[in-house]
Design a protein around this motif. Sequence first.
Motif, PDB file in Angstrom:
ATOM      1  N   UNK A  82     -12.517 -21.166 -43.984  1.00 58.80           N
ATOM      2  CA  UNK A  82     -12.402 -22.388 -44.788  1.00 58.80           C
ATOM      3  C   UNK A  82     -11.254 -22.270 -45.793  1.00 58.80           C
ATOM      4  N   UNK A  83     -11.121 -21.086 -46.403  1.00 56.27           N
ATOM      5  CA  UNK A  83     -10.015 -20.860 -47.334  1.00 56.27           C
ATOM      6  C   UNK A  83      -8.667 -20.970 -46.643  1.00 56.27           C
ATOM      7  N   UNK A  84      -8.585 -20.444 -45.425  1.00 53.54           N
ATOM      8  CA  UNK A  84      -7.340 -20.552 -44.657  1.00 53.54           C
ATOM      9  C   UNK A  84      -7.026 -22.005 -44.357  1.00 53.54           C
ATOM     10  N   UNK A  85      -8.046 -22.777 -44.041  1.00 49.03           N
ATOM     11  CA  UNK A  85      -7.839 -24.197 -43.755  1.00 49.03           C
ATOM     12  C   UNK A  85      -7.287 -24.925 -44.982  1.00 49.03           C
ATOM     13  N   UNK A  86      -7.860 -24.650 -46.135  1.00 51.24           N
ATOM     14  CA  UNK A  86      -7.424 -25.321 -47.366  1.00 51.24           C
ATOM     15  C   UNK A  86      -6.036 -24.864 -47.802  1.00 51.24           C
ATOM     16  N   UNK A  87      -5.766 -23.560 -47.750  1.00 55.46           N
ATOM     17  CA  UNK A  87      -4.452 -23.074 -48.183  1.00 55.46           C
ATOM     18  C   UNK A  87      -3.365 -23.500 -47.203  1.00 55.46           C
ATOM     19  N   UNK A  88      -3.697 -23.579 -45.923  1.00 56.74           N
ATOM     20  CA  UNK A  88      -2.721 -24.052 -44.940  1.00 56.74           C
ATOM     21  C   UNK A  88      -2.400 -25.528 -45.177  1.00 56.74           C
ATOM     22  N   UNK A  89      -3.413 -26.317 -45.469  1.00 54.34           N
ATOM     23  CA  UNK A  89      -3.184 -27.740 -45.751  1.00 54.34           C
ATOM     24  C   UNK A  89      -2.325 -27.913 -47.007  1.00 54.34           C
ATOM     25  N   UNK A  90      -2.602 -27.112 -48.021  1.00 55.22           N
ATOM     26  CA  UNK A  90      -1.802 -27.188 -49.249  1.00 55.22           C
ATOM     27  C   UNK A  90      -0.359 -26.758 -48.986  1.00 55.22           C
ATOM     28  N   UNK A  91      -0.181 -25.685 -48.218  1.00 53.67           N
ATOM     29  CA  UNK A  91       1.173 -25.212 -47.897  1.00 53.67           C
ATOM     30  C   UNK A  91       1.933 -26.244 -47.068  1.00 53.67           C
ATOM     31  N   UNK A  92       1.251 -26.889 -46.142  1.00 55.76           N
ATOM     32  CA  UNK A  92       1.899 -27.921 -45.330  1.00 55.76           C
ATOM     33  C   UNK A  92       2.325 -29.097 -46.204  1.00 55.76           C
TER      34      UNK A  92
END
Length: 144
Positions: A128-138
Amino acid sequence: MKLFLALLLPLSTFSFALGLTQPLMRFEKLYFLEERPSLIELILELWKQGDVALASVVGLFSVGFPAVKIALIHVAAFTGGSSRSLALLSTVGKWSMLDVMLVALVLFAAKTSGLAAATILPGLWFYAGATLTTAAAASICKRI
């Protein structure tokens, strides 16, 4: 913003790797039997049980597309956000979904015996953290 992106990229990559390999949930049966599958183990178990289509869909949407999305964010960050990498990122981002992985967990839990209690483990939080940080980075990548 670039510094924040430089912090988010390794964090999302590391969290994604841990989310794939660490146990997602603990299923306790009869008080002394338990299973702690990781996402990779879950996909392999679905494959072994003959649910090839479901294993393929879960693998593609929960592992394949998110991995490509993270790679594209790295490329976009290093190339300065070229229009081609951002267009690919936008397309892939629509297909990498956390909810598909969660549905797979529910299906896996349903396939186990009915007398099981489930507990969330760190692998799910890392994913879930990877999903959120990836969305923020994108999102940051698209603004730069």
